[in-house]
Write a protein that holds these residues in place. Structure first.
Motif, PDB file in Angstrom:
ATOM      1  N   UNK A   1       0.794  -1.225   0.000  1.00  0.00           N
ATOM      2  CA  UNK A   1       0.000   0.000   0.000  1.00  0.00           C
ATOM      3  C   UNK A   1       0.830   1.281   0.000  1.00  0.00           C
ATOM      4  N   UNK A   2       1.777   1.401   0.914  1.00  0.00           N
ATOM      5  CA  UNK A   2       2.527   2.654   1.015  1.00  0.00           C
ATOM      6  C   UNK A   2       3.275   2.939  -0.278  1.00  0.00           C
ATOM      7  N   UNK A   3       3.905   1.922  -0.849  1.00  0.00           N
ATOM      8  CA  UNK A   3       4.631   2.135  -2.099  1.00  0.00           C
ATOM      9  C   UNK A   3       3.677   2.477  -3.236  1.00  0.00           C
ATOM     10  N   UNK A   4       2.511   1.820  -3.276  1.00  0.00           N
ATOM     11  CA  UNK A   4       1.541   2.095  -4.337  1.00  0.00           C
ATOM     12  C   UNK A   4       1.031   3.526  -4.259  1.00  0.00           C
ATOM     13  N   UNK A   5       0.773   4.010  -3.043  1.00  0.00           N
ATOM     14  CA  UNK A   5       0.344   5.406  -2.894  1.00  0.00           C
ATOM     15  C   UNK A   5       1.499   6.336  -3.241  1.00  0.00           C
ATOM     16  N   UNK A   6       2.701   5.988  -2.798  1.00  0.00           N
ATOM     17  CA  UNK A   6       3.872   6.798  -3.124  1.00  0.00           C
ATOM     18  C   UNK A   6       4.069   6.929  -4.631  1.00  0.00           C
ATOM     19  N   UNK A   7       3.795   5.841  -5.361  1.00  0.00           N
ATOM     20  CA  UNK A   7       3.955   5.828  -6.814  1.00  0.00           C
ATOM     21  C   UNK A   7       2.821   6.526  -7.550  1.00  0.00           C
ATOM     22  N   UNK A   8       1.807   6.972  -6.805  1.00  0.00           N
ATOM     23  CA  UNK A   8       0.694   7.677  -7.428  1.00  0.00           C
ATOM     24  C   UNK A   8      -0.378   6.776  -8.000  1.00  0.00           C
ATOM     25  N   UNK A   9      -0.377   5.499  -7.648  1.00  0.00           N
ATOM     26  CA  UNK A   9      -1.422   4.597  -8.126  1.00  0.00           C
ATOM     27  C   UNK A   9      -2.756   4.899  -7.445  1.00  0.00           C
TER      28      UNK A   9
END
Length: 264
Positions: free
Chosen positions: A83-91
């Protein structure tokens, strides 16, 4: 028991700010925002065993925020590990998952202001009598704790309950919080550390099969997450301020922590 007593050690809201006014909130023009969540943290967000629908405190809170800011929230299930990486990536525009506000996470994502404060408790089987708190559990040499790596319960287990060694063989790792609770039920582990809100939900639904023991092991502030530099942060913060001031969050606390019976 009064509301203050019941929430003590389970949930404490951050200080209520000065009143905000709905007319001061920005208007996001009805746009659709993608919101990531895991649906595995009752009563904040989970799948209702009766209806199969995703529900919880955070869903209701996000609905109220969306109403005040004029946007549509499109929710999508995402594993905690991604989740954190996906939000960080703008997904996704927003992530909600009872996410503890931590400095290392701020390097990847921006946080809203805290919307809730939680504390860690020990969730055990209902017939557990070998230990009653962190100290007596630590002394139980063959006692096993189930935890999801990278989460507050994992680090509390490592540093506040055991010996500070993340590779201690007494810690059994699970991909989801729900899997660790299932392992607790079947006797594969002896304790799961959980925020009191989630622990109360699981204990309540278990009809005596699970219970909370011991005192709080630490306090954590929860916030929503956003991609770095998101202009949504200020808008959501304004809505959080209003919902604290106008009693909406108090009503949600009563609904989900007093009135709602998980699985009932």
């Amino acid at each position: 028991m009064d509301l203050k007593s019941l929430f003590s050690g389970v949930l404490a809201l951050v200080l209520i700010p000065l009143a905000a006014h709905a007319e001061d909130l920005p208007d996001l023009g009805g746009k659709t925002l993608m919101v990531a969540t895991e649906n595995a943290y009752p009563p904040l967000q989970f799948i209702d065993p009766n209806s199969g629908q995703a529900i919880g405190w955070e869903y209701d809170a996000m609905k109220e925020i969306a109403k005040r800011l004029n946007f549509k929230a499109a929710h999508q299930n995402v594993s905690w590990g991604a989740m954190i990486q996906a939000v960080s990536d703008g997904q996704y525009h927003i992530g909600m998952n009872g996410i503890t506000i931590k400095d290392d996470r701020k390097e990847k994502v921006d946080f809203s202001d805290p919307y809730m404060r939680s504390e860690m408790f020990m969730l055990v089987r209902g017939d557990e009598e070998r230990f009653s708190d962190a100290k007596s559990f630590a002394a139980l040499k063959d006692g096993l704790v189930g935890a999801q790596p990278g989460t507050p319960p994992f680090y509390v287990a490592v540093h506040d309950v055991l010996d500070g060694n993340e590779h201690n063989p007494r810690i059994k790792r699970f991909e989801t919080f729900g899997a660790s609770v299932q392992a607790l039920k079947t006797g594969d582990v002896d304790v799961v550390l959980t925020d009191g809100t989630a622990g109360k939900g699981y204990a309540q639904a278990s009809e005596g099969a699970l219970k909370l023991v011991g005192g709080p092991l630490g306090a954590e502030d929860f916030g929503f997450i956003f991609p770095k530099g998101s202009d949504l942060v200020a808008s959501v913060n304004a809505a959080i301020k209003l919902l604290k001031a106008d009693g909406t969050f108090d009503a949600l606390n009563k609904k989900w922590f007093l009135d709602y019976k998980l699985g009932g």
